[in-house]
Motif scaffolding. Structure first.
Motif, short mmCIF file in Angstrom:
data_model
loop_
_atom_site.label_atom_id
_atom_site.label_comp_id
_atom_site.label_asym_id
_atom_site.label_seq_id
_atom_site.Cartn_x
_atom_site.Cartn_y
_atom_site.Cartn_z
N ARG A 1 -5.95 8.74 -1.18
CA ARG A 1 -7.52 8.74 -1.16
C ARG A 1 -8.24 7.53 -1.49
O ARG A 1 -9.42 7.43 -1.19
N PHE A 2 -7.85 6.89 -2.46
CA PHE A 2 -8.37 6.07 -3.36
C PHE A 2 -7.97 4.55 -3.36
O PHE A 2 -6.85 4.11 -3.88
N ARG B 1 -3.38 7.79 -14.07
CA ARG B 1 -4.54 6.87 -13.39
C ARG B 1 -4.47 5.42 -13.54
O ARG B 1 -3.33 5.29 -14.55
N GLY B 2 -5.00 4.71 -12.64
CA GLY B 2 -4.75 3.23 -12.71
C GLY B 2 -5.73 2.49 -13.85
O GLY B 2 -6.36 3.06 -14.66
N GLY C 1 -7.15 0.28 1.44
CA GLY C 1 -6.38 -0.52 0.51
C GLY C 1 -7.27 -1.19 -0.66
O GLY C 1 -6.92 -1.21 -1.94
N LEU C 2 -8.24 -1.66 -0.43
CA LEU C 2 -9.40 -2.49 -1.19
C LEU C 2 -10.84 -2.26 -0.69
O LEU C 2 -10.96 -2.71 0.19
N THR D 1 -2.05 8.35 -10.05
CA THR D 1 -2.88 9.36 -9.80
C THR D 1 -3.90 9.55 -9.13
O THR D 1 -4.64 10.40 -8.65
N THR D 2 -4.69 8.34 -9.21
CA THR D 2 -5.99 7.99 -8.73
C THR D 2 -6.12 6.58 -8.05
O THR D 2 -5.14 6.23 -7.23
N ALA D 3 -6.99 5.72 -8.28
CA ALA D 3 -7.00 4.53 -8.08
C ALA D 3 -6.32 3.61 -8.79
O ALA D 3 -6.35 3.69 -10.04
#
Length: 479
Positions: A382-383, A317-318, A438-439, A343-345
């Motif tokens: 997705r994120f 994950r970020g 994107g954001l 794996t996520t955002a």
């Protein structure tokens, strides 16, 4: 810190064979070094089986190359020190509330070190432990765990009684000063491989940790540096700063630098054997593997002057920055970070109102966050990078500069605007697929986006950027 007379544990009866308990001999050497005014307790090459060891002031524990300190299996021959009684522990998990039930622990010690190039084998330590007794349960667990049965949750959260005699941390330090831990390998560190609570002047350097739950937890530390460490932790956070109430009071996390570290979520054990396995897809919270750097979730106290520089995220994950329990997070700088297979955002800044704390706890703040020179690829489509406050409590003064994000694919449905979920446990998945790809920023004041490059694989009907209740944003034309 490696100064003073040497105390070879074999001179105190240690065998180093790995077949008999050597803990009493090692502890005798530690006591002798402390009584002499300080010294180096040496574990020469060999295998040393032990239960809890208490490190005392002015003692260096040197686990030399070729030496392994092995966490013993509780049973007829012994057990780990019991969890200390610190009064009601209402607002944090069992693992964050106790230090003595560890392989190596210290409390109120100064000028201590654990180093030497050797290894800690924590295979007999447990990752288990009960959650908090805190009653308002809406924000106790991630929303991704909502579908789990009571039996599935119970398998992860054993009762306090079941934890008596078990060890669930490799190294745990409370109220210590001037501490160095470096040049060690920790193989499976239990619930937390290294827990530091209210430690001042801490240096963690060139550690390699491949573990089953948390890697490094820094809880209310001051003047700490984590440098050149490699932490693999697919089931939980790799390097995490917290400000819990574990030591009975509200305290701050200040002047912390994390630099030149690599965090990841490869299969447990495959960092150490070099395979870098990708078999495990899901962490125990039912979201993808973890292995990240995070501020929070425990955030009763404040965070100030935090620096993350030159770090690398691999299959994890970020970066997450989360205040949900009343603390203020301010003056955070992130520079020169790279991420692959996110794996996520890639970024998740969340100001929420879980408010896991004493009655009267109010929402905190996040302000003065600068992220410069961040590149992330292979991001879960997705994120989006997410900056989300709550109504009436905006995140303030966030700068994104020279940020490049590439998403691995797209989604084919347009999500509705997410609910507020102010009291929920903070994770990027809490909102479902974000309304921008994107954001996405909501409830933010003073967002300054100077250089932002967004790209993706495939077509996605969501906008690149979506700003909701965002006051005074500054965006480049490319957005």
């Amino acid at each position: 810190m490696r100064t003073g007379s040497s105390f070879d544990v074999r001179d105190y009866g240690a065998s180093g064979t790995g077949t008999v308990l050597d803990g009493a001999a090692i502890q005798s050497a530690i006591t002798a070094a402390h009584a002499a005014g300080g010294g180096i307790v040496v574990l020469p090459p060999g295998r040393y089986l032990s239960f809890s060891l208490r490190l005392l002031s002015r003692v260096t524990l040197a686990i030399e190359p070729g030496a392994t300190l092995i966490a013993a299996t509780p049973g007829p021959l012994g057990a780990y020190d019991l969890p200390e009684d610190r009064g009601p522990q209402l607002y944090q998990d069992f693992g964050h509330s106790h230090w003595n039930n560890s392989l190596i622990w210290a409390e109120d010690a100064e000028d201590i070190s654990v180093l030497g190039g050797g290894r800690i084998d924590g295979h007999a330590l447990t990752r288990d432990g009960p959650g908090t007794p805190w009653k308002p349960q809406s924000g106790e667990r991630p929303l991704s765990m909502a579908a789990m049965t009571e039996d599935e949750v119970a398998a992860l959260e054993r009762t306090p009684e079941a934890m008596r005699g078990l060890g669930n941390k490799a190294i745990a330090l409370a109220h210590c000063r001037r501490v160095a831990i470096r040049d060690l390998t920790i193989d499976r560190g239990g619930h937390i491989a290294l827990l530091a609570g209210e430690v001042e002047n801490l240096t963690l350097s060139k550690l390699t940790i491949d573990t089953i739950r948390d890697g490094i937890d820094l809880d209310c530390v001051r003047r700490a540096t984590v440098e050149g460490c490699r932490v693999n932790s697919p089931n939980d956070d790799a390097i995490v700063l917290k400000t819990s109430l574990g030591l009975g009071r509200r305290s701050a996390c200040e002047d912390v630098t994390i630099r030149d570290c690599t965090v990841s979520g490869y299969d447990v054990g495959t960092l150490l054997d070099g395979a870098l396995g990708r078999t495990q897809r899901i962490a125990p919270d039912r979201d993808p593997v973890t292995g990240r750097i995070k501020l929070g979730t425990e955030s009763n106290g404040d965070f100030r002057r935090i620096r993350v520089t030159g770090c690398r995220f691999e299959r994890s994950r970020g970066l997450a920055i989360e205040s949900v329990d009343g603390g203020t997070i301010e003056d955070v700088r992130v520079e020169g970070v790279t991420m692959e297979e996110v794996t996520t955002a890639p970024l998740f800044l969340r100001l929420g109102a879980r408010l896991r704390g004493p009655e009267g706890t109010m929402p905190g703040a996040i302000r003065g966050v600068s992220i410069e020179g961040l590149t992330a690829t292979g991001i879960d489509p997705r994120f989006a990078a997410t900056i989300a406050g709550i109504a009436g409590h905006r995140i303030e003064d966030v700068t994104l500069s020279d940020v490049t994000l590439h998403y691995a694919g797209a989604i084919d449905t347009l999500p509705a605007d997410p609910p507020e979920l102010a009291d929920a446990y903070p994770e990027p998945s809490m909102f479902g697929p974000t309304p921008a790809w994107g954001l996405w920023a909501r409830h933010v004041r003073g967002l300054d986006v100077r250089e932002l490059t967004l790209s993706r694989d495939g077509e996605d009907g969501r906008p690149r950027v979506k700003l909701d209740d965002t006051e005074g944003p500054s965006l480049p034309r490319s957005c």
